[in-house]
Motif scaffolding. Structure first.
Motif, mmCIF file in Angstrom:
data_model
loop_
_atom_site.group_PDB
_atom_site.id
_atom_site.type_symbol
_atom_site.label_atom_id
_atom_site.label_comp_id
_atom_site.label_asym_id
_atom_site.label_seq_id
_atom_site.Cartn_x
_atom_site.Cartn_y
_atom_site.Cartn_z
ATOM 1 N N ARG A 1 0.856 -1.190 0.000
ATOM 2 C CA ARG A 1 0.000 0.000 0.000
ATOM 3 C C ARG A 1 0.891 1.238 0.000
ATOM 4 N NH1 ARG A 1 -3.024 -0.487 4.436
ATOM 5 N NH2 ARG A 1 -2.184 1.251 5.609
ATOM 6 N N CYS A 2 0.616 2.172 -0.861
ATOM 7 C CA CYS A 2 1.397 3.409 -0.909
ATOM 8 C C CYS A 2 0.663 4.526 -0.184
ATOM 9 C CB CYS A 2 1.668 3.811 -2.359
ATOM 10 S SG CYS A 2 2.814 2.693 -3.179
ATOM 11 N N VAL A 3 1.431 5.455 0.352
ATOM 12 C CA VAL A 3 0.871 6.627 1.032
ATOM 13 C C VAL A 3 1.370 7.851 0.253
ATOM 14 C CG1 VAL A 3 0.671 7.837 3.251
ATOM 15 C CG2 VAL A 3 1.094 5.359 3.204
ATOM 16 N N PRO A 4 0.633 8.210 -0.827
ATOM 17 C CA PRO A 4 1.167 9.190 -1.786
ATOM 18 C C PRO A 4 1.478 10.548 -1.181
ATOM 19 C CG PRO A 4 -0.805 8.116 -2.657
ATOM 20 C CD PRO A 4 -0.668 7.687 -1.227
ATOM 21 N N ASP A 5 0.786 10.926 -0.100
ATOM 22 C CA ASP A 5 1.072 12.259 0.447
ATOM 23 C C ASP A 5 2.111 12.214 1.572
ATOM 24 O OD1 ASP A 5 -0.511 11.030 2.235
ATOM 25 O OD2 ASP A 5 -2.020 12.631 2.415
ATOM 26 N N ALA A 6 2.740 11.084 1.783
ATOM 27 C CA ALA A 6 3.774 11.006 2.824
ATOM 28 C C ALA A 6 4.991 11.831 2.405
ATOM 29 C CB ALA A 6 4.186 9.552 3.035
ATOM 30 N N ASP A 7 5.615 12.487 3.379
ATOM 31 C CA ASP A 7 6.834 13.255 3.100
ATOM 32 C C ASP A 7 8.040 12.435 3.568
ATOM 33 O OD1 ASP A 7 8.980 14.922 2.964
ATOM 34 O OD2 ASP A 7 8.094 16.558 4.139
ATOM 35 N N PRO A 8 8.832 11.910 2.627
ATOM 36 C CA PRO A 8 9.940 11.030 3.025
ATOM 37 C C PRO A 8 11.040 11.747 3.804
ATOM 38 C CG PRO A 8 10.014 11.471 0.652
ATOM 39 C CD PRO A 8 8.733 12.074 1.163
ATOM 40 N N LEU A 9 10.992 13.091 3.818
ATOM 41 C CA LEU A 9 12.033 13.836 4.539
ATOM 42 C C LEU A 9 11.595 14.219 5.954
ATOM 43 C CD1 LEU A 9 13.275 16.265 1.732
ATOM 44 C CD2 LEU A 9 14.038 13.945 2.301
ATOM 45 N N ASP A 10 10.367 13.923 6.302
ATOM 46 C CA ASP A 10 9.832 14.353 7.597
ATOM 47 C C ASP A 10 9.822 13.171 8.569
ATOM 48 O OD1 ASP A 10 8.387 15.129 9.780
ATOM 49 O OD2 ASP A 10 6.643 15.865 8.655
ATOM 50 N N GLY A 11 10.874 13.108 9.396
ATOM 51 C CA GLY A 11 11.036 11.986 10.327
ATOM 52 C C GLY A 11 9.829 11.797 11.231
ATOM 53 N N ASP A 12 9.269 12.897 11.750
ATOM 54 C CA ASP A 12 8.150 12.767 12.685
ATOM 55 C C ASP A 12 6.949 12.117 12.018
ATOM 56 O OD1 ASP A 12 9.664 13.906 14.606
ATOM 57 O OD2 ASP A 12 8.819 15.925 14.380
ATOM 58 N N SER A 13 6.680 12.509 10.769
ATOM 59 C CA SER A 13 5.513 11.911 10.118
ATOM 60 C C SER A 13 5.792 10.459 9.742
ATOM 61 C CB SER A 13 5.059 12.743 8.914
ATOM 62 O OG SER A 13 5.978 12.623 7.870
ATOM 63 N N LEU A 14 7.044 10.113 9.474
ATOM 64 C CA LEU A 14 7.361 8.702 9.221
ATOM 65 C C LEU A 14 7.174 7.874 10.488
ATOM 66 C CD1 LEU A 14 10.539 9.055 6.942
ATOM 67 C CD2 LEU A 14 8.211 8.477 6.221
ATOM 68 N N VAL A 15 7.558 8.443 11.627
ATOM 69 C CA VAL A 15 7.357 7.751 12.908
ATOM 70 C C VAL A 15 5.855 7.531 13.136
ATOM 71 C CG1 VAL A 15 7.496 8.034 15.420
ATOM 72 C CG2 VAL A 15 9.501 8.539 13.990
ATOM 73 N N ALA A 16 5.077 8.569 12.878
ATOM 74 C CA ALA A 16 3.623 8.433 13.075
ATOM 75 C C ALA A 16 3.058 7.343 12.168
ATOM 76 C CB ALA A 16 2.942 9.777 12.792
ATOM 77 N N LEU A 17 3.539 7.297 10.935
ATOM 78 C CA LEU A 17 3.068 6.278 9.986
ATOM 79 C C LEU A 17 3.491 4.881 10.444
ATOM 80 C CD1 LEU A 17 1.679 5.788 7.251
ATOM 81 C CD2 LEU A 17 3.893 6.215 6.129
ATOM 82 N N ALA A 18 4.755 4.765 10.874
ATOM 83 C CA ALA A 18 5.254 3.457 11.347
ATOM 84 C C ALA A 18 4.409 2.961 12.514
ATOM 85 C CB ALA A 18 6.725 3.585 11.755
ATOM 86 N N ARG A 19 4.037 3.890 13.404
ATOM 87 C CA ARG A 19 3.226 3.496 14.571
ATOM 88 C C ARG A 19 1.817 3.123 14.139
ATOM 89 N NH1 ARG A 19 5.652 7.872 18.639
ATOM 90 N NH2 ARG A 19 7.261 6.535 19.543
ATOM 91 N N ALA A 20 1.223 3.961 13.299
ATOM 92 C CA ALA A 20 -0.161 3.711 12.882
ATOM 93 C C ALA A 20 -0.268 2.382 12.147
ATOM 94 C CB ALA A 20 -0.635 4.855 11.978
#
Ligand code: AMP
Ligand code: GLY
Length: 462
Positions: free
Chosen positions: A51-70
């Motif tokens: 599954r892709c998350v097209p609006d994810a920002d690969p440079l934003d560590g905090d949002s990647l952490v949130a995605l990894a947790r979710a």
């Protein structure tokens, strides 16, 4: 003996052909339920269990952490260098997510050429003789001295990340002067590396690392120039193949011991252990191999030919590397050296690029023949494509896609790749016709020069 621990849910960061190949492989491995790709692309999203998350920002560590947790992932894998340089791995590791991809500090092996030289010198690894400069005149003087002493060309490199565009390989001192003048023009603070030019064929050797141990994938060769016969401008890579007959498994194993492991040890000694893919860009000179550059990630398009050749599951290796237990994870395979088991096959990737690449590419052209290309068994990994609601793919970037042919040997793999890419058409398609066509017979190169010999050489490189 422990069984391999397979991550069932994986976060993969990136959106190019390399990430398509990684997602394709990981999602097919037994036990993997889902690969979440941030942001991915339309073709990656079409893979099963992805599954892709097209609006994810690969440079934003905090949002990647949130995605990894979710998504409750057990492993994060970072594809490109920019998220590494932005500290994405640091953020994920701090949040307790096992992460394949080095910290920002360890990724300096790629993001600073001066740092790479410093580490290689301390580790006793042979690179081109070089020095770093922050002003024009001393750089010019060093370039002139190098060219005279070595009776050869020099290479001028911007220190930081430049997406392969900060390097000028010069035949004459005039060219070097012009390159230096351009890099220093108007820049108050810039670092430039001036290097001795080395001569030979290039090779890529990538090892999975857990901070202490390194286990290598087979050697691969990238084709960086745009046009046949290695002419035209440098690109991100127009094709790749593996194995490469002029770099035997025996020599590859020796290079992992003499290049990758000493660099890992040096980064460990500096308290910046490297967990991820350590990529050595080698040049096979008449005096033996030397390192031209190190990258902190898998190569692109090398990954597209390496991933299909790996003989054991990739997911458990990446998880083990992230958890500092790579040696234990490979124990069941009874390896007799530092190379991972490989299928006895060959793979050839040919890139289709858009008109205008490596300058500004023309985008939006419909792509035909994708189904016909895969019907014969070839793989198609997308790098710069978009998909219309009706399923039509269009060009959406410079390197559009890579077609990978496989076979019992390089000739068969090359035929398969040529046949498949011959089916694909779009307006302005640029590609090479000589990928893996130039394969030389096996040559035995001395590995001994991979470690820098003399103290004088090492001092000079500082
Ligand atoms: P780099 O980004 O440092 O790998 O440089 C990009 C390309 O420039 C390499 O793949 C080589 O083709 C070429 N290059 C870099 N350094 C040298 C060198 N010291 N001698 C010859 N060619 C080089
Ligand atoms: N293929 C060269 C690179 O990934 O840097």
């Amino acid at each position: 003996m422990s069984l391999p621990v397979m991550p069932t849910r994986i976060l993969l960061v990136g959106s190019g052909g390399r990430e398509h190949a990684l997602a394709w492989r990981l999602a097919r491995e037994p036990g993997v339920n889902l690969v979440v790709v941030a942001p991915g692309n339309a073709a990656i999203a079409a893979e099963p269990h992805v599954r892709c998350v097209p609006d994810a920002d690969p440079l934003d560590g905090d949002s990647l952490v949130a995605l990894a947790r979710a998504e409750a992932v057990e492993l994060a894998v970072i594809g490109p260098e920019a998220p590494l340089a932005a500290g994405a791995a640091d953020a994920l590791v701090a949040a307790g997510v096992p992460t394949f991809g080095p910290s920002r500090a360890a990724a300096r092996i790629e993001t600073s050429k001066a740092f790479c030289h410093e580490v290689a010198t301390a580790a006793g690894v042979r690179m081109a003789r070089a020095a770093a400069f922050t002003s024009l005149e001393p750089a010019r003087a060093f370039a002139a001295r190098l060219a005279t002493e070595r009776n050869g060309g020099v290479v001028v490199k911007a220190d930081g990340l430049a997406a392969g565009k900060g390097v000028t390989v010069c035949d004459t001192l005039d060219e070097a002067d012009a390159a230096l003048a351009a890099l220093f023009a108007g820049q108050a603070t810039t670092t430039v590396v001036v290097e001795e030019r080395l001569y030979g064929r290039e090779a890529s050797l990538i090892a999975l690392c857990d901070g202490r141990d390194a286990f290598g994938l087979p050697a691969a060769r990238d084709h960086k120039r745009l046009r046949d016969g290695d002419s035209g401008p440098n690109t991100g890579g127009m094709g790749a193949y593996s194995p490469i007959p002029d770099l035997s498994d025996e020599l590859a194993a020796e290079l992992i011991e003499r290049v990758h492991r000493p660099i890992l040890a040096e980064l460990g000694r500096r308290r910046t252990p490297f967990r991820g893919a350590l990529y050595a860009g080698l040049i096979l000179t008449p005096e033996g191999p030397a390192v031209l550059e190190c990258n902190a990630r898998f190569g692109d398009p090398e990954t597209q030919v390496l991933v299909p050749r790996l003989g054991i599951p990739l997911g458990p290796l990446l998880l083990a590397a992230a958890q500092d237990r790579l040696a234990a994870a490979v124990l069941p395979y009874r390896l007799d050296g530092p190379l991972l088991p490989t299928l006895p096959s060959a793979a050839v990737a040919i890139v289709a690029a858009a008109e205008g690449y490596p300058g500004a590419p023309r985008v939006g052209d419909p792509i035909a023949g994708l189904d016909e290309a895969t019907a014969g068994g070839a793989l198609v990994f997308h790098a710069g494509t978009r998909r219309d609601p009706d399923g039509t793919y269009r060009t959406g970037g410079g390197r559009v896609l890579a077609v990978v042919g496989q076979g019992a040997d390089l000739a068969a793999a090359r035929d398969a790749a040529e046949r498949a890419i011959g089916r694909i058409t779009f307006a302005g398609l640029q590609r090479r016709h000589d990928i893996a066509a130039d394969v030389t017979p096996p040559a035995r190169l001395p590995a001994s020069r991979a470690r820098a010999g003399t103290a004088a050489e090492r001092t000079a490189a500082r």
